[in-house]
Design a protein around this motif. Structure first.
Motif, PDB file in Angstrom:
ATOM      1  N   THR A 277       0.832  -1.200   0.000  1.00  0.00           N
ATOM      2  CA  THR A 277       0.000   0.000   0.000  1.00  0.00           C
ATOM      3  C   THR A 277       0.865   1.247   0.000  1.00  0.00           C
ATOM      4  OG1 THR A 277      -1.551  -1.247   1.324  1.00  0.00           O
ATOM      5  CG2 THR A 277      -1.916   1.102   1.184  1.00  0.00           C
ATOM      6  N   LEU A 278       1.868   1.244   0.862  1.00  0.00           N
ATOM      7  CA  LEU A 278       2.757   2.410   0.955  1.00  0.00           C
ATOM      8  C   LEU A 278       3.459   2.653  -0.380  1.00  0.00           C
ATOM      9  CD1 LEU A 278       4.009   4.479   2.927  1.00  0.00           C
ATOM     10  CD2 LEU A 278       5.915   2.900   3.150  1.00  0.00           C
ATOM     11  N   THR A 279       3.900   1.556  -1.012  1.00  0.00           N
ATOM     12  CA  THR A 279       4.594   1.708  -2.287  1.00  0.00           C
ATOM     13  C   THR A 279       3.695   2.342  -3.335  1.00  0.00           C
ATOM     14  OG1 THR A 279       5.742  -0.318  -1.731  1.00  0.00           O
ATOM     15  CG2 THR A 279       5.978   0.480  -3.971  1.00  0.00           C
ATOM     16  N   PHE A 280       2.461   1.824  -3.407  1.00  0.00           N
ATOM     17  CA  PHE A 280       1.525   2.398  -4.376  1.00  0.00           C
ATOM     18  C   PHE A 280       1.271   3.865  -4.061  1.00  0.00           C
ATOM     19  CE2 PHE A 280       0.390  -1.861  -5.829  1.00  0.00           C
ATOM     20  CZ  PHE A 280       0.157  -1.610  -7.158  1.00  0.00           C
ATOM     21  N   ALA A 281       1.164   4.194  -2.775  1.00  0.00           N
ATOM     22  CA  ALA A 281       0.895   5.580  -2.400  1.00  0.00           C
ATOM     23  C   ALA A 281       2.037   6.481  -2.840  1.00  0.00           C
ATOM     24  CB  ALA A 281       0.677   5.678  -0.896  1.00  0.00           C
ATOM     25  N   ILE A 282       3.270   6.056  -2.563  1.00  0.00           N
ATOM     26  CA  ILE A 282       4.421   6.886  -2.944  1.00  0.00           C
ATOM     27  C   ILE A 282       4.488   7.013  -4.464  1.00  0.00           C
ATOM     28  CG2 ILE A 282       6.932   7.031  -2.923  1.00  0.00           C
ATOM     29  CD1 ILE A 282       6.915   5.658  -0.251  1.00  0.00           C
ATOM     30  N   ALA A 283       4.283   5.879  -5.149  1.00  0.00           N
ATOM     31  CA  ALA A 283       4.350   5.909  -6.610  1.00  0.00           C
ATOM     32  C   ALA A 283       3.337   6.894  -7.174  1.00  0.00           C
ATOM     33  CB  ALA A 283       4.109   4.513  -7.169  1.00  0.00           C
ATOM     34  N   SER A 284       2.112   6.880  -6.609  1.00  0.00           N
ATOM     35  CA  SER A 284       1.096   7.761  -7.170  1.00  0.00           C
ATOM     36  C   SER A 284       1.384   9.210  -6.817  1.00  0.00           C
ATOM     37  CB  SER A 284      -0.284   7.344  -6.688  1.00  0.00           C
ATOM     38  OG  SER A 284      -0.331   7.367  -5.300  1.00  0.00           O
ATOM     39  N   CYS A 285       1.985   9.456  -5.641  1.00  0.00           N
ATOM     40  CA  CYS A 285       2.365  10.835  -5.299  1.00  0.00           C
ATOM     41  C   CYS A 285       3.379  11.364  -6.295  1.00  0.00           C
ATOM     42  CB  CYS A 285       2.954  10.888  -3.904  1.00  0.00           C
ATOM     43  SG  CYS A 285       1.727  10.727  -2.629  1.00  0.00           S
ATOM     44  N   LEU A 286       4.358  10.531  -6.630  1.00  0.00           N
ATOM     45  CA  LEU A 286       5.367  10.962  -7.602  1.00  0.00           C
ATOM     46  C   LEU A 286       4.716  11.225  -8.957  1.00  0.00           C
ATOM     47  CD1 LEU A 286       8.337   8.599  -6.777  1.00  0.00           C
ATOM     48  CD2 LEU A 286       8.112  11.009  -6.253  1.00  0.00           C
ATOM     49  N   ALA A 287       3.759  10.347  -9.334  1.00  0.00           N
ATOM     50  CA  ALA A 287       3.082  10.538 -10.616  1.00  0.00           C
ATOM     51  C   ALA A 287       2.285  11.834 -10.606  1.00  0.00           C
ATOM     52  CB  ALA A 287       2.172   9.354 -10.912  1.00  0.00           C
ATOM     53  N   ALA A 288       1.638  12.132  -9.465  1.00  0.00           N
ATOM     54  CA  ALA A 288       0.859  13.366  -9.389  1.00  0.00           C
ATOM     55  C   ALA A 288       1.771  14.571  -9.533  1.00  0.00           C
ATOM     56  CB  ALA A 288       0.112  13.429  -8.064  1.00  0.00           C
ATOM     57  N   ALA A 289       2.914  14.533  -8.839  1.00  0.00           N
ATOM     58  CA  ALA A 289       3.865  15.630  -8.984  1.00  0.00           C
ATOM     59  C   ALA A 289       4.332  15.726 -10.431  1.00  0.00           C
ATOM     60  CB  ALA A 289       5.058  15.407  -8.058  1.00  0.00           C
ATOM     61  N   GLY A 290       4.594  14.568 -11.034  1.00  0.00           N
ATOM     62  CA  GLY A 290       4.982  14.548 -12.444  1.00  0.00           C
ATOM     63  C   GLY A 290       3.911  15.183 -13.308  1.00  0.00           C
ATOM     64  N   GLY A 291       2.642  14.899 -13.000  1.00  0.00           N
ATOM     65  CA  GLY A 291       1.538  15.470 -13.773  1.00  0.00           C
ATOM     66  C   GLY A 291       1.520  16.981 -13.669  1.00  0.00           C
ATOM     67  N   LEU A 292       1.678  17.476 -12.466  1.00  0.00           N
ATOM     68  CA  LEU A 292       1.672  18.932 -12.272  1.00  0.00           C
ATOM     69  C   LEU A 292       2.832  19.574 -13.027  1.00  0.00           C
ATOM     70  CD1 LEU A 292       0.590  21.411 -10.740  1.00  0.00           C
ATOM     71  CD2 LEU A 292       2.193  20.874  -8.938  1.00  0.00           C
ATOM     72  N   LEU A 293       4.006  18.973 -12.920  1.00  0.00           N
ATOM     73  CA  LEU A 293       5.183  19.558 -13.572  1.00  0.00           C
ATOM     74  C   LEU A 293       5.067  19.474 -15.087  1.00  0.00           C
ATOM     75  CD1 LEU A 293       7.965  18.183 -11.232  1.00  0.00           C
ATOM     76  CD2 LEU A 293       6.951  20.445 -11.248  1.00  0.00           C
ATOM     77  N   TYR A 294       4.559  18.340 -15.568  1.00  0.00           N
ATOM     78  CA  TYR A 294       4.386  18.163 -17.010  1.00  0.00           C
ATOM     79  C   TYR A 294       3.429  19.218 -17.543  1.00  0.00           C
ATOM     80  CZ  TYR A 294       3.726  15.770 -21.466  1.00  0.00           C
ATOM     81  OH  TYR A 294       3.689  15.455 -22.795  1.00  0.00           O
TER      82      TYR A 294
END
Lengths: 410, 302
Positions: free
Chosen positions: B200-217
């Motif tokens: 669960t923690l891994t998925f949470a961190i992965a999605s946080c990074l993806a969200a940040a990636g989305g904002l930056l993109y």
């Protein structure tokens, strides 16, 4: 509850072939009285897909659509099946088991022609179903039987579609039409098989998820490659094909694919391919030439994808590179896993279900693609190997194999 | 020379975003041996959520002027939260019950990707939304090379996030558990580690990074639409594989490599060949090193 049981046993006593023929008879009846019955029931047009699309347009038509299905399909099918049962049983006993598949195929063809041959929209659905079946079963060879994960099937389909279309439009004289159509398709298939080497050769060294990426990259490379060849239209696409794909052709190629892949899977080659899935090193130790098997499996798979592409191109009469993207590959994957891995029956079921589902949900537009993944999810949660995973219909299994497979009662 | 430097900066900018998303693929693969094909669409959801979060924050602030940096950080945190919630529910519903069946779960992942795309399409409609940058743009000139604030922010934020991730993975107990799971999955539960929590923690961190990636993109290419995640997702996936999937540093390196290759290919060849070149590079890398740059060779037990 007891009555329900009784009904079930009563219905399952009638052989599948009788139902099939009964449905054919019902479709024949529909040809004559479909329109009058539809207008009598107050339906605006004749229901093309059992009235499901009409019901989505206006829910008020639901009773009439159900009545139509009952009157035209269910009741006549039941009556005809019931009447034909003794005849069919006699036939099934007489026909040797090797020829049984032929009987089913003929019956299926008759039904397909009667139901959809005289109706443009239904013809389209049937053709798409056949094409999807070819795609599905050829992908199943790699994903189900060999156990590798190919996600780039649409690329090979694109190669076949382009080669076949270029041949029929530019090379072969147009007047020959159907005579040279098989040649064009075979050439498309051969081209796709050569493209299949792009995956087959890396597969010697690369396996599992990394090979999945190779197939993915191959799909992109093929699509981008076609986009960058201006001569064949680039990203604008290619058109000018004659409408050569029809129900008999699609049926012919589907049956050919089915028979060839079935025999391939049952042959020593097929055993080798399955051995690779189970354990590659053990297979190698048991003298399976894994490299050769991989080349054969990948090339066969992409060959048939190419054939399906050719049929697809001559059905829609327009192709462009974005018809052969990952979305199409994903559709193929969904069909394989919906129907069931390592199963020819599964491919039949998967392709038919998926094609009809797509058509039935078409009026929902965007919601369709919200619903389909959810349906797939529910299905996989209940049966994780797909509807027919690792099982076969009885008529597809040779008698001496019957105890090897966990055969289903049709 | 300035041209090359200029392109280098573009490459680092693009590579940072790829690296952020590639990390998500790699981390999930590390603990679950499973490619989360919906991750590209999680990234898309992140971009949309940060757009809506920014609008929400601006609306809530009303007339009071709040610094843009605050809006930026606020919407990033909100987007991370939202994306993590969505990812975790997907994990719970679609992945966890099927975890034992490797191939079925890949198909549900593909399906969830399609689901996310079209659910977004249903919610926001088929329009492309132009993303108003949350950073006031100033262009600095350094020895003839121009760097915008956006580029600086993208590079800085992604490197910061990667450092935080490194810290979590290397220094915390949970990070240790993650590394342990990817090292030996059978032994870890025996050591009293709750694998479900770590996943669960891994998925949470992965999605946080993806969200940040989305904002930056969305700051670099300020048009967002429901299908934007497909191509970026696959590219990030390639980065993860080039670096060696399952290896966190590999994903970072792979992201930058792909960024450089793409920019170089775009600069040398006609730009429509860009994708073609990057995929050819991928194939070459895999042929030379079948498990990526940092990937360990496949262990074969006989």
């Amino acid at each position: 509850m007891a009555q329900w049981q009784k009904l079930r046993s009563h219905l399952s006593a009638i052989p599948v072939l009788a139902y099939l023929l009964g449905f054919g008879i019902a479709s024949a009846i529909e040809l004559f009285i479909g329109y009058p019955v539809a207008s009598l029931l107050g339906l605006p047009t004749m229901p093309t897909l059992f009235g499901i699309i009409l019901v989505q347009q206006s829910l008020a038509l639901l009773p009439s659509a159900i009545a139509y299905d009952l009157l035209i399909y269910l009741v006549p099918t039941y009556i005809a099946a019931r009447l034909l049962t003794p005849l069919v049983q006699k036939l099934l006993q007489k026909v040797p088991s090797q020829r049984l598949m032929l009987v089913y195929v003929l019956a299926l063809f008759l039904v397909a022609l009667l139901w959809g041959g005289f109706h443009e929209y239904r013809t389209m659905i049937l053709c798409l179903m056949g094409i999807n079946f070819i795609l599905c079963i050829s992908l199943n060879l790699v994903n189900g039987y060999m156990g590798e994960f190919s996600v780039g099937h649409a690329g090979f389909m694109g190669v076949g579609a382009y080669i076949a279309s270029i041949l029929t439009v530019w090379v072969f004289p147009r007047s020959l039409g159907h005579l040279v159509f098989p040649l064009a398709l075979l050439a498309g298939g051969a081209g796709a098989a050569i493209a299949g080497l792009l995956v087959a050769i890396p597969s010697f060294k690369i396996r599992g998820d990394y090979l999945a990426i190779i197939t993915l990259a191959t799909n992109f490379i093929i699509k981008n490659g076609i986009e960058n060849i201006e001569r064949i239209g680039g990203s604008r696409g290619f058109m000018g094909m004659a409408k050569l794909t029809n129900v008999p052709w699609v049926f012919f190629w589907s049956v050919l694919t089915l028979v060839l892949i079935r025999n391939f899977v049952l042959s020593p080659y097929g055993r080798g391919v399955i051995a690779i899935r189970e354990d590659e090193i053990a297979a190698e130790a048991m003298t399976v030439n894994t490299r050769r098997m991989k080349i054969i499996a990948f090339c066969t798979s992409s060959f048939f994808a190419g054939i399906a592409g050719g049929l697809f191109a001559h059905l829609l009469l327009y192709i462009n590179p974005s018809s052969f993207t990952l979305l199409k590959s994903t559709e193929c994957l969904v069909m394989v896993y919906l129907g069931g891995m390592a199963s020819i029956s599964g491919s039949l079921v998967g392709a038919a279900t998926f094609t009809i589902l797509l058509e039935m949900l078409r009026p929902l537009e965007v919601w369709k693609w919200v619903l389909i993944p959810l349906l797939l999810l529910v299905m996989l949660l209940r049966r994780h190997t797909g509807l027919m995973g690792f099982r076969e219909f009885q008529f597809l299994i040779p008698r001496e194999e019957a105890e090897v497979y966990g055969s289903t009662s049709h | 020379m300035t041209y090359i430097l200029q392109q280098l900066i573009n490459a680092v900018q693009l590579g940072s975003i790829y690296a952020l998303i590639a990390l998500g693929y790699s981390m999930v693969y590390g603990v679950l041996r499973f490619i989360n094909f919906a991750h590209g669409d999680i990234f898309m959801v992140g971009a949309f959520l940060s757009y809506f979060a920014a609008v929400l924050i601006k609306r809530l602030a009303g007339a009071t002027a709040i610094p843009t940096a605050l809006i930026f950080v606020g919407s990033m945190l909100l987007a991370m939260l939202g994306t993590a919630l969505i990812t975790l529910s997907i994990e719970r519903i679609a992945y966890r019950p099927l975890r034992r069946y490797r191939l079925s779960v890949v198909i549900t992942a593909l399906g969830m990707g399609v689901f996310l795309e079209h659910m977004t399409l249903v919610i926001v409609g088929p329009w492309r939304i132009s993303f108003h940058p949350l950073i006031t743009e100033t262009v600095y000139k350094v020895v003839g090379v121009s760097i915008s604030t956006t580029q600086l922010v993208i590079i800085f934020v992604s490197i910061l996030l990667m450092l935080i991730l490194e810290f979590i993975v290397r220094q915390t107990k949970q990070g240790m558990a993650m590394r342990a799971i990817s090292y030996d999955r059978e032994a870890v539960p025996l050591m009293g580690v709750n694998v479900d929590h770590i996943i669960t923690l891994t998925f949470a961190i992965a999605s946080c990074l993806a969200a940040a990636g989305g904002l930056l993109y969305a700051h670099a290419y300020p048009i967002i639409e429901p299908y934007m995640g497909i191509m970026v997702g696959w590219k990030a996936f390639i980065s993860a594989v080039v670096g060696g999937i399952g290896v966190i540093r590999g994903a970072m390196l792979g992201g930058y490599i792909l960024g450089f290759v793409e920019i170089a290919a775009g600069a040398i060849f006609p730009s429509r060949m860009r994708d073609l070149i990057s995929f050819v590079v991928l194939m070459i890398v895999l042929l030379a090193k079948p498990t990526g740059i940092f990937g360990l060779p496949l262990r074969q037990k006989v």
